[in-house]
Design an enzyme around this catalytic site. Structure first.
Site, PDB file in Angstrom:
ATOM      1  N   GLY A 165       0.865  -1.177   0.000  1.00 40.83           N
ATOM      2  CA  GLY A 165       0.000   0.000   0.000  1.00 40.83           C
ATOM      3  C   GLY A 165       0.891   1.211   0.000  1.00 40.83           C
ATOM      4  O   GLY A 165       2.102   1.097   0.093  1.00 40.83           O
ATOM      5  N   CYS A 166       0.272   2.373  -0.088  1.00 43.17           N
ATOM      6  CA  CYS A 166       1.041   3.592  -0.113  1.00 43.17           C
ATOM      7  C   CYS A 166       1.626   3.853   1.275  1.00 43.17           C
ATOM      8  O   CYS A 166       2.686   4.410   1.437  1.00 43.17           O
ATOM      9  CB  CYS A 166       0.132   4.728  -0.535  1.00 43.17           C
TER      10      CYS A 166
END
Lengths: 407, 139
Positions: free
Chosen positions: B50-51
């Site tokens: 994920g970011c």
């Protein structure tokens, strides 16, 4: 003039709202600053009083909006002390400004084997356009590394310059740490070899006085929405001599003198680079933002924010166990990046959000910075003109509650 | 218990807590209690990036059922991961393929499963379903 925080905060009704039933503490100013009423009013006035396309109609409304648009250019030029108004190009923001230079200047004047210097602390917007140019032209990117304290390794910078160096593009202020780079020294060094320099001022213009004439850089870029202005508008300052030589980037209306199917003559500066209807409402809003800043005084803002920075660092250091700051070397604007031992920034940010705190966690679009320190990201708080000591105190109290929840 | 029954059970557990802080405390507790992830599976192939946070997901087939093992570097994400494991682990591929996830919404954690919140959870659910599809065809 005395710094009246009450009057300043009155200009920002959003600061009085609640988030998840808690009072908002807005510490995400490095991402976007809030918009004062004067800016909202200026833009509202465009739509309710004189909205019309610029530079085209002979009619009254078009004349007013053209005049206001060009007044904005003039005032923003003054704000950064640019010599000539036509050295300012309106863009969508910093990212578009850098892309414009990388594409127009890069495609026209750089060739395979040429080198462009950037730094390890750049925002992705000052990395990726150059990588795209590398893919198109086969240039080489050289990177100024960071020292452990987050400042640029200036010795290595000097050694990176060689006869193949054709361009330098570095940030004025780091969006991760708030560190102010010695851009004057960088420009001076580049001058010796006549290498053009672009300075990314997205994190600088709202905090410190910027004087492009004194700085003597070739390009300076920034965004409206980090400067208490609207989003979707930004600036590219470029020296006339270079902008004149550069080919247009995008084609369309406004940027032409005459068009026929055989031959098109391009318009003069700055219109050559402003294809299509520009965001004139945004530009007019940005002028109001610049007026807002100048009414308070950039130096007063700097003093206020430095005070918040020092207070915030001191309180955090003192009150939170196992806290580690990232990038505390050199001068800094009001940004604090930190981690707390054993706590993931995402968890901290998520819980603080529930308590009404707006801050940023993660890599802040500067992944190479995170790789340098081998961390997943940081927790970043960044102050603006309206933030206060009591907000910092409250924030520390909330951070302690978060710590308790997570440990 | 059917998948829907488990979702009802989770919803009930969370509905007893009216305060957001208690709900997050429970998530954190669940995260801490999640079965430890075997290090040999902490590979790039099993990583869902994920970011803001990372999720590792390992899946294998035991007879006709899919087994899952997962982890995250962020404890809140790990808490939600633990709920997803409770839901999907030891189910048939068909059950997982057919599953409609509604409990996240119900327990007030919708924001964590929105595509704009790039914490790896949306991708994790997608990946679990992909495994189910793949195992379904393998059979």
């Amino acid at each position: 003039m005395t710094y009246s925080i009450g009057n300043i905060r009155d200009e920002f009704p959003i600061l009085n709202r609640k988030v998840h039933n808690s009072e908002l503490i807005y510490f995400d100013n490095a991402a976007t600053t809030q918009t004062p009423l004067s800016v909202v009013k200026a833009m509202d006035e465009v739509y309710s009083c004189y909205n019309s396309n610029i530079h085209r109609g002979v009619h009254h409304l078009s004349n007013i909006s053209t005049q206001k648009f060009e007044e904005s250019r003039r005032d923003i030029a003054k704000f950064i002390n640019a010599d000539k108004e036509h050295e300012l190009i309106f863009t969508r923001g910093t990212t578009e400004s850098i892309n414009l230079v990388a594409s127009s200047f890069g495609d026209a004047f750089l060739k395979e084997g040429d080198e462009v210097i950037i730094s390890e602390m750049e925002h992705h917007s000052n990395i990726v356009p150059w990588q795209m140019l590398r893919a198109r032209k086969g240039i080489t990117l050289r990177v100024i590394p960071l020292l452990d304290d987050g400042t640029l390794d200036m010795d290595i910078f000097s050694s990176l310059i060689n006869e193949r160096t054709r361009f330098i593009s570095v940030t004025h202020v780091s969006n991760v740490t708030g560190i102010v780079n010695p851009v004057e020294d960088i420009v001076k060094e580049a001058r010796k070899y006549s290498i053009p320099v672009l300075i990314d001022g997205a994190q600088a213009v709202q905090h410190i006085k910027v004087d492009v004439k004194k700085l003597d850089c070739d390009f300076y870029v920034f965004s409206g929405h980090k400067l208490y202005g609207p989003t979707g508008i930004g600036l590219l300052y470029g020296k006339e001599e270079l902008l004149d030589k550069m080919p247009p980037w995008q084609g369309g209306g406004e940027m032409i003198k005459s068009v026929s199917f055989e031959k098109t003559l391009y318009n003069e500066l700055p219109y050559k680079f402003e294809a299509g209807t520009p965001n004139y409402v945004g530009a007019i809003g940005l002028k109001a933002a610049v007026d807002f800043i100048e009414n308070i005084g950039v130096d007063n803002i700097s003093l206020h924010e430095t005070d918040l920075l020092n207070y915030g660092r001191e309180r955090l250091q003192h009150e939170i166990q196992g806290l580690l700051f990232y990038g505390t070397g050199g001068d800094a604007t009001s940004v604090i990046s930190f981690l707390i031992k054993d706590l993931h920034p995402f968890d901290v940010g998520t819980l603080l959000d529930k308590m009404g705190v707006a801050l940023r966690t993660g890599h802040h679009c500067a992944q190479p910075f995170m790789d340098r320190y081998n961390i997943p990201g940081t927790i970043r708080i960044s102050f603006g003109v309206y933030n206060t000591h009591s907000e910092i105190d409250k924030f520390i109290g909330l951070l302690k509650r978060v710590e308790k929840l997570l440990k | 218990m059917t998948l829907n029954e488990v979702q009802e059970e989770i919803t009930e557990e969370f509905s007893m807590l009216d305060d957001w802080m208690d709900r997050y405390s429970l998530l954190i507790e669940l995260g801490n209690d999640l079965d430890s992830f075997e290090e040999e599976y902490r590979t790039d192939q099993n990583l869902i990036e994920g970011c803001q946070s990372k999720v590792w997901l390992h899946a294998w087939l035991e007879e006709d059922r899919i087994r899952f093992m997962a982890d995250s570097d962020a404890i809140i994400v790990k808490g939600i991961v633990s709920l997803l494991i409770r839901l999907f682990d030891n189910r048939t591929p068909q059950e997982i393929v057919d599953a409609e996830l509604w409990f996240i919404d119900k327990i007030g954690l919708k924001e964590h499963l929105s595509p704009t919140r790039s914490n790896g959870l949306v991708a994790m659910v997608k990946q679990m379903k992909m495994y189910a599809l793949a195992f379904q065809h393998k059979k």
